[in-house]
Write a protein that holds these residues in place. Structure first.
Motif, short mmCIF file in Angstrom:
data_model
loop_
_atom_site.label_atom_id
_atom_site.label_comp_id
_atom_site.label_asym_id
_atom_site.label_seq_id
_atom_site.Cartn_x
_atom_site.Cartn_y
_atom_site.Cartn_z
N VAL A 198 0.86 -1.18 0.00
CA VAL A 198 0.00 0.00 0.00
C VAL A 198 0.90 1.23 0.00
CG1 VAL A 198 -1.69 1.33 1.34
CG2 VAL A 198 -1.92 -1.15 1.16
N HIS A 199 0.66 2.14 -0.91
CA HIS A 199 1.54 3.31 -1.05
C HIS A 199 1.47 4.23 0.16
CE1 HIS A 199 2.80 7.33 -2.50
NE2 HIS A 199 3.60 6.67 -3.33
N GLY A 200 0.28 4.55 0.61
CA GLY A 200 0.11 5.30 1.84
C GLY A 200 0.21 6.81 1.72
N ALA A 201 0.50 7.33 0.54
CA ALA A 201 0.63 8.78 0.38
C ALA A 201 0.37 9.16 -1.08
CB ALA A 201 2.00 9.27 0.82
N VAL A 202 -0.76 8.74 -1.63
CA VAL A 202 -1.09 9.06 -3.02
C VAL A 202 -1.57 10.51 -3.04
CG1 VAL A 202 -2.35 8.39 -5.08
CG2 VAL A 202 -1.74 6.66 -3.39
N LEU A 203 -0.64 11.41 -3.25
CA LEU A 203 -0.88 12.85 -3.21
C LEU A 203 -0.41 13.48 -4.51
CD1 LEU A 203 0.55 13.34 0.39
CD2 LEU A 203 -1.87 13.50 -0.24
N PRO A 204 -0.89 14.67 -4.85
CA PRO A 204 -0.49 15.29 -6.13
C PRO A 204 1.01 15.36 -6.37
CG PRO A 204 -2.36 16.46 -5.21
CD PRO A 204 -1.95 15.44 -4.17
N PRO A 205 1.86 15.69 -5.38
CA PRO A 205 3.29 15.74 -5.68
C PRO A 205 3.91 14.38 -5.97
CG PRO A 205 2.77 16.94 -3.65
CD PRO A 205 1.58 16.13 -4.00
N HIS A 206 3.21 13.30 -5.63
CA HIS A 206 3.77 11.96 -5.80
C HIS A 206 3.27 11.24 -7.05
CE1 HIS A 206 4.15 11.99 -1.12
NE2 HIS A 206 5.04 12.77 -1.71
N VAL A 207 2.34 11.86 -7.77
CA VAL A 207 1.82 11.28 -9.01
C VAL A 207 2.43 12.07 -10.16
CG1 VAL A 207 -0.20 10.68 -10.37
CG2 VAL A 207 -0.33 10.63 -7.86
N LEU A 208 3.32 11.42 -10.92
CA LEU A 208 4.01 12.08 -12.01
C LEU A 208 3.46 11.62 -13.34
CD1 LEU A 208 7.73 11.81 -10.80
CD2 LEU A 208 5.96 13.42 -10.08
N ILE A 209 3.32 12.55 -14.27
CA ILE A 209 2.83 12.20 -15.60
C ILE A 209 3.88 12.56 -16.65
CG2 ILE A 209 0.44 12.63 -14.89
CD1 ILE A 209 0.67 15.16 -16.85
N GLU A 210 3.82 11.83 -17.76
CA GLU A 210 4.62 12.16 -18.94
C GLU A 210 3.60 12.61 -19.99
OE1 GLU A 210 6.14 12.61 -22.29
OE2 GLU A 210 5.38 10.56 -22.33
N PRO A 211 3.48 13.92 -20.25
CA PRO A 211 2.37 14.43 -21.07
C PRO A 211 2.27 13.84 -22.46
CG PRO A 211 3.46 16.22 -19.90
CD PRO A 211 4.32 15.00 -19.71
N ASP A 212 3.39 13.75 -23.19
CA ASP A 212 3.32 13.33 -24.59
C ASP A 212 2.86 11.89 -24.74
OD1 ASP A 212 4.16 15.85 -25.31
OD2 ASP A 212 6.26 15.28 -25.52
N GLY A 213 3.44 10.99 -23.95
CA GLY A 213 3.11 9.57 -24.08
C GLY A 213 2.05 9.08 -23.13
N HIS A 214 1.45 10.00 -22.36
CA HIS A 214 0.41 9.64 -21.39
C HIS A 214 0.93 8.61 -20.38
CE1 HIS A 214 -3.37 11.08 -23.82
NE2 HIS A 214 -2.43 12.00 -23.73
N GLY A 215 2.14 8.81 -19.91
CA GLY A 215 2.68 7.91 -18.89
C GLY A 215 2.38 8.42 -17.50
N VAL A 216 2.36 7.52 -16.54
CA VAL A 216 2.19 7.86 -15.13
C VAL A 216 3.19 7.05 -14.31
CG1 VAL A 216 0.69 7.57 -13.10
CG2 VAL A 216 -0.23 8.62 -15.17
N VAL A 217 3.84 7.70 -13.36
CA VAL A 217 4.74 7.03 -12.43
C VAL A 217 4.36 7.47 -11.02
CG1 VAL A 217 7.12 6.64 -11.71
CG2 VAL A 217 6.61 7.00 -14.13
#
Length: 323
Positions: A198-217
């Motif tokens: 369980v991640h425990g801190a799914v917050l905006p600063p911790h969700v990263l996107i790659e705009p062009d390829g629609h990636g998420v990390v």
């Protein structure tokens, strides 16, 4: 900090730790420079010459310490500053993560443990949704003797967190753009939960996107829980983002992450969220953990059904942070 106090501190300092402190050296450096800068000290001041000399000593020592070798990695100024650590770009799409305080070593250990569990137990197809642990080691500060746990992480280039997305779309993000971020975030959670993490801190600063390829990390696993238990701490400044079980220090579960991820998405869309997606979100935000969805993969299928009713078959929609 007053100019006279800064001059005395510089004169008395024998080591970098004496001068800049061990906890927040960058902050101390900024305070010293502000107090000693020639533009800030009047020309007719009795301490003008001493202040200038101290200013030169401070800036020279700061520049000298900004290139350091840790575990064979040369680091300069931080590329990013997280909740509890600074991240340094060490090349080859790798980041060295150094906690600012030795007291956070336990949280660094949690992240390393979680990333190892994901690599060992997770579905290889979805591992790009989380950072890869390259190595970890301990570093002892030669001035203070303080020991810090250091990790080196591999991830994709060109990433931006959801805070940047919301800043680019202050009036709310179109739900069709939020949709691919939501879907991929559920994939990351599905990977983690099936691996017992369980991640425990799914917050905006911790969700990263790659705009062009629609990636998420999904990054920063320092607050994670592997195989059950309570989230160890709350991220300062985000206390009101957490569901009740985290605040009460009760055991968490997949529904903890799902609630926080849902909050991220409704926050991104703001007033532009369609009624149907808000209704879907309400089911993920129920107060009791056992009343929320607990299977991210199943929830992804349900989200797809809602999106299909709203927008029809999925099509690629280009996204930019420069609307």
């Amino acid at each position: 900090m007053r100019t006279a106090e800064a001059i005395h501190l510089v004169a008395a300092a024998r080591t970098d730790a004496d001068l800049f402190g061990a906890d927040e050296p960058a902050r101390r450096y900024r305070e010293l420079v502000a107090a000693l800068h020639p533009d800030r000290v009047p020309a007719d001041s009795a301490v003008r010459a001493e202040a200038t000399e101290a200013f030169v000593r401070v800036t020279t020592r700061w520049r000298a310490r900004r290139v350091t070798v840790l575990g064979g990695y040369r680091i300069g100024a931080p590329a990013h500053s997280g909740d509890l650590a600074d991240l340094y770009d060490v090349g080859a799409d790798r980041l060295l993560k150094l906690p600012r305080r030795p007291t956070d070593n336990d949280l660094m250990a949690r992240e390393a443990h979680a990333l190892r569990a994901l690599a060992e137990r997770g579905d290889p197809r979805y591992l790009p949704y989380v950072p890869r642990l390259v190595e970890e080691f301990r570093h002892r500060d030669p001035d203070t003797g303080a020991e810090r746990r250091v990790t080196v992480l591999a991830t994709a280039p060109g990433l931006h967190d959801l805070t940047e997305v919301r800043r680019a779309y202050p009036d709310g993000l179109d739900a069709r753009d939020a949709a691919w971020m939501w879907r991929r975030l559920l994939v990351a959670l599905g990977l983690a939960h099936r691996a017992g993490v369980v991640h425990g801190a799914v917050l905006p600063p911790h969700v990263l996107i790659e705009p062009d390829g629609h990636g998420v990390v999904l990054v920063d696993w320092c607050f994670s829980v592997v195989d059950g238990g309570a989230v160890p701490a709350l991220v300062p400044g985000h206390e009101d983002w957490y569901p009740a079980e985290v605040v009460a220090k009760r055991p968490c579960g997949p529904g903890t992450d799902i609630a926080m991820a849902t909050r991220c998405m409704t926050w991104l869309m703001g007033p532009r969220a369609p009624r149907e997606l808000l209704a879907f979100a309400q089911g993920c935000l129920r107060p009791a953990l056992n009343a929320r969805p607990g299977d991210a993969w199943r929830l992804l299928r349900e989200l797809d059904e809602v999106l299909d009713r709203l927008y029809g078959p999925r099509t690629f929609r280009p996204f930019t942070l420069n609307p």
